[in-house]
Write a protein that holds these residues in place. Structure first.
Motif, PDB file in Angstrom:
ATOM      1  N   GLU A 189       0.816  -1.213   0.000  1.00 30.24           N
ATOM      2  CA  GLU A 189       0.000   0.000   0.000  1.00 30.24           C
ATOM      3  C   GLU A 189       0.855   1.271   0.000  1.00 30.24           C
ATOM      4  N   THR A 190       1.887   1.303   0.840  1.00 26.21           N
ATOM      5  CA  THR A 190       2.682   2.520   0.981  1.00 26.21           C
ATOM      6  C   THR A 190       3.959   2.507   0.155  1.00 26.21           C
ATOM      7  N   ASN A 191       4.336   1.333  -0.334  1.00 30.06           N
ATOM      8  CA  ASN A 191       5.585   1.169  -1.095  1.00 30.06           C
ATOM      9  C   ASN A 191       6.805   1.568  -0.274  1.00 30.06           C
ATOM     10  N   ARG A 192       6.703   1.384   1.065  1.00 33.61           N
ATOM     11  CA  ARG A 192       7.825   1.660   1.956  1.00 33.61           C
ATOM     12  C   ARG A 192       8.359   0.361   2.528  1.00 33.61           C
ATOM     13  N   ALA A 193       9.645   0.366   2.832  1.00 31.30           N
ATOM     14  CA  ALA A 193      10.243  -0.795   3.480  1.00 31.30           C
ATOM     15  C   ALA A 193       9.678  -0.927   4.889  1.00 31.30           C
ATOM     16  N   THR A 194       9.364  -2.149   5.303  1.00 28.84           N
ATOM     17  CA  THR A 194       8.768  -2.386   6.618  1.00 28.84           C
ATOM     18  C   THR A 194       9.250  -3.730   7.169  1.00 28.84           C
ATOM     19  N   ILE A 195       9.192  -3.864   8.495  1.00 29.41           N
ATOM     20  CA  ILE A 195       9.572  -5.153   9.098  1.00 29.41           C
ATOM     21  C   ILE A 195       8.394  -5.783   9.841  1.00 29.41           C
ATOM     22  N   GLY A 196       7.215  -5.108   9.812  1.00 30.01           N
ATOM     23  CA  GLY A 196       6.017  -5.714  10.384  1.00 30.01           C
ATOM     24  C   GLY A 196       5.869  -5.566  11.886  1.00 30.01           C
ATOM     25  N   ILE A 197       6.022  -4.355  12.398  1.00 22.32           N
ATOM     26  CA  ILE A 197       5.829  -4.107  13.819  1.00 22.32           C
ATOM     27  C   ILE A 197       4.894  -2.919  14.021  1.00 22.32           C
ATOM     28  N   LYS A 198       4.233  -2.901  15.174  1.00 22.92           N
ATOM     29  CA  LYS A 198       3.397  -1.770  15.561  1.00 22.92           C
ATOM     30  C   LYS A 198       3.913  -1.216  16.877  1.00 22.92           C
ATOM     31  N   THR A 199       3.765   0.094  17.039  1.00 25.61           N
ATOM     32  CA  THR A 199       4.295   0.753  18.235  1.00 25.61           C
ATOM     33  C   THR A 199       3.283   0.764  19.379  1.00 25.61           C
ATOM     34  N   THR A 200       3.793   1.016  20.559  1.00 22.94           N
ATOM     35  CA  THR A 200       2.961   1.223  21.731  1.00 22.94           C
ATOM     36  C   THR A 200       2.665   2.721  21.868  1.00 22.94           C
ATOM     37  N   ILE A 201       1.411   3.047  22.120  1.00 19.51           N
ATOM     38  CA  ILE A 201       1.011   4.439  22.322  1.00 19.51           C
ATOM     39  C   ILE A 201       0.960   4.723  23.820  1.00 19.51           C
ATOM     40  N   GLU A 202       1.714   5.714  24.256  1.00 22.87           N
ATOM     41  CA  GLU A 202       1.747   6.056  25.672  1.00 22.87           C
ATOM     42  C   GLU A 202       1.555   7.558  25.854  1.00 22.87           C
TER      43      GLU A 202
END
Length: 335
Positions: A189-202
């Protein structure tokens, strides 16, 4: 009516903070200030305290701090032109600087309200490069390719620039640093390199402030890129430059979506105001600072009358540009 009121408040805050920067430093270095004005044109309200008059004027666009000896010769020991070059530069620089301070404060409020993304991993996608490398939820990304990661945006940008090459990630797990090698994949979708992680929102004050700086850096980079594009004719000035009418219309649109969007727009406009004022354009703060730097190098000031004439011509050109942009904004509203 509500749109106009919100727009007046937004413009008022931006101008107030900018002029307050000039005013505060002028007072600190001992310059006599005759007037602190918000708005232009006829006076609506005026209060005098000591040697300074404080006024609100009819047109809610702009403002000024009128100092002794700023644009004319003066023998008063407390005049602007009788202060050291560094003191005068500090007074001029303080206005744009305060716009950046305001932007940091507003972005920090936004990030704290909605939560700021951190460097701690909340989720690792199934069959992702991160999972294959043994990265787990709860891990903290400490560095990538030896570069310390302070914000989630740093992580996204660094991975995005990897061009699908393997990257070396140092994570912190239970207080221990662990080295991992990960080969990113490209998001469809974004055509960006990714490693498949999501961040924690604090909700962290520190993380919110850091992300505020990151946001300002991104906006500044975008503005400078646009200005470079104007020179190389890669940017469309008619489509992208917006005047007071266009900004009021934009404020009206974001006012319908909630206070966070209004605060965000105010922060973006504050960065724009601060940065544009630092450009060496006659009549703007950047030009005045440039003249002071020339004075520092020459050992004597530029003739005040000649400098004043240059600023006057620059002001006239800016007014002409603003009228043209306003005309374009009105055409866009009815197109």
């Amino acid at each position: 009516m509500a749109t106009a009121l919100v727009a007046i408040i937004v413009f008022g805050i931006l101008v107030l903070i900018h002029e307050l920067g000039h005013f505060t430093v002028a007072k600190l270095v001992g310059i006599k200030v005759h007037e602190f004005a918000i708005g232009m044109g006829p006076k609506l309200i005026q209060v005098k305290k000591g040697e300074t008059s404080y006024s609100i004027r009819a047109l809610p666009l702009g403002g000024y701090v009128r100092m002794e000896g700023e644009d004319e010769k003066s023998d008063d020991l407390r005049s602007f032109n009788n202060k050291s070059v560094l003191a005068r530069i500090s007074v001029i620089f303080a206005g744009p600087f305060m716009n950046f301070v305001l932007a940091i404060a507003l972005f920090s409020i936004i990030f704290y309200s909605i939560g700021a993304p951190t460097t701690r991993i909340q989720e690792v996608m199934d069959q992702s490069p991160a999972q294959t490398a043994g990265i787990q939820s709860g891990d903290i990304i400490y560095s990538i390719n030896g570069e310390k990661m302070d914000t989630w945006q740093n992580i996204i940008d660094t991975i995005g620039k990897s061009q699908d090459n393997s990257i070396h990630i140092t994570i912190v797990r239970n207080g221990d640093k662990i080295e991992k090698t990960v080969k990113p994949t490209r998001d469809i979708e974004t055509n960006r390199a990714t490693i498949g992680i999501k961040t924690t929102i604090e909700k962290s004050i520190g993380a919110s402030i850091r992300n505020g700086f990151v946001a300002i850096k991104a906006i500044t980079t975008g503005i400078l890129g646009f200005l470079k594009g104007l020179i190389t004719r890669e940017s469309n000035a008619a489509a992208e430059i917006m005047g007071p009418v266009g900004i009021i219309n934009l404020v009206g649109q974001v006012a319908r979506t909630g206070w966070i969007d209004v605060v965000n727009l105010t922060a973006v406009l504050s960065v724009n105001l601060g940065l544009m004022n630092l450009l060496p354009i006659p009549a703007l703060d950047g030009s005045r600072i440039l003249f002071l730097l020339v004075e520092m190098l020459r050992g004597k000031p530029v003739d005040p009358e000649k400098e004043g004439m240059i600023h006057l011509i620059g002001f006239g050109l800016l007014i002409t540009l603003m009228l043209f942009v306003t005309y374009q904004d009105i055409l866009k509203l009815f197109s």
